[in-house]
Design an enzyme around this catalytic site. Structure first.
Site, PDB file in Angstrom:
ATOM      1  N   LEU A  60      34.079  33.185  42.302  1.00  0.00           N
ATOM      2  CA  LEU A  60      34.548  34.252  41.672  1.00  0.00           C
ATOM      3  C   LEU A  60      36.077  34.391  41.595  1.00  0.00           C
ATOM      4  O   LEU A  60      36.715  33.893  42.630  1.00  0.00           O
ATOM      5  CB  LEU A  60      33.890  35.418  42.361  1.00  0.00           C
ATOM      6  N   ASP A  61      36.477  34.972  40.621  1.00  0.00           N
ATOM      7  CA  ASP A  61      38.025  34.995  40.552  1.00  0.00           C
ATOM      8  C   ASP A  61      38.480  35.706  41.778  1.00  0.00           C
ATOM      9  O   ASP A  61      37.819  36.665  42.231  1.00  0.00           O
ATOM     10  CB  ASP A  61      38.412  35.859  39.251  1.00  0.00           C
ATOM     11  N   ARG A  62      39.617  35.403  42.283  1.00  0.00           N
ATOM     12  CA  ARG A  62      40.155  35.846  43.362  1.00  0.00           C
ATOM     13  C   ARG A  62      40.103  37.746  43.341  1.00  0.00           C
ATOM     14  O   ARG A  62      39.904  38.194  44.615  1.00  0.00           O
ATOM     15  CB  ARG A  62      41.751  35.458  43.433  1.00  0.00           C
TER      16      ARG A  62
END
Length: 231
Positions: A60-62
């Site tokens: 998942l994106d940060r």
């Protein structure tokens, strides 16, 4: 504590509720990734004498929170990777968006180009050299005064896909300055949640469905409660 964020666990895999700001896998920042924290946690909790295996299945994106699968055995990792490739792991996302979508439910199709120099993706309505097709389904769950709650199902997996495709229809995700929102969230997150995951267990064959909790924030809870009332 990681123990409080375990959504599902057995001998083969573990699903964690990732917090915004955490990275799933190591990157150039040098920050400790969630996979390494998980290894240390399992080693201490289970008093394991040797190395602990934790395999990254997806990321998942940060600034995004929600459910993330990790494999605890190499056999589970290879099988989950193949399931992911074949589209047999079904992920549902919730997003708070600014702006009204053009329809209450639709399938979006764009062609996405990623520029690594600024770590940003760009969507176009027609094919371009080097661009990859991106498709997702969304439906409007509830409306608020400023934000709406959308449910999204990915049909392809492209970098920043949900963020750039929703921005392309005039519905940037709350807090996502990179893709067109006007204001950042206080904690640096964006209001995108990996809400649920559904798949057939790669070893036992049982169907697994796991849901991450809605963030404990007024705008989230109001829209989520409204969505539940509308069902």
């Amino acid at each position: 504590m990681l123990a409080d964020r375990i959504l599902y666990e057995d001998n083969h895999l573990i699903i964690i509720n990732k917090l915004p700001g955490e990275i799933v896998q190591g990157d150039k920042t040098g920050d400790t990734p969630l996979c390494d924290e998980l290894k240390a946690f399992i080693k201490e909790r289970d008093s394991k004498p040797g190395n602990v295996f934790v395999g990254v299945v997806h990321r998942l994106d940060r600034p995004v929170g929600g459910a993330v699968i990790f494999a605890k055995t190499s056999k589970a990792l290879s099988r989950l990777n193949e399931m992911l490739r074949l589209g047999k792991i079904h992920k549902t996302y919730w997003a708070l968006t600014r702006g009204n979508p053009p329809a209450d439910a639709d399938t979006l199709r764009h062609y996405i180009t990623t520029v690594e120099r600024n770590n940003k993706s760009y969507a176009s309505a027609s094919p371009k050299p080097g661009a990859k097709e991106a498709r997702l389904e969304y439906r409007l769950l509830s409306r608020g005064e400023t934000f709406n709650l959308l449910e999204i199902k990915l049909l392809t997996g492209r970098k920043h896909q949900i963020r750039v495709q929703l921005s392309a229809i005039g519905c940037p995700i709350r807090g996502d300055l990179k893709y067109g929102d006007r204001r950042s969230n206080p904690d640096g997150s964006i209001s995108l949640l990996a809400r649920s995951i559904n798949f057939v267990h790669p070893v036992s064959g049982r169907e697994i469905t796991v849901a991450a909790p809605v963030p404990d924030e007024r705008v989230w809870t109001q829209l989520a409660n409204s969505a539940s009332a509308n069902d």
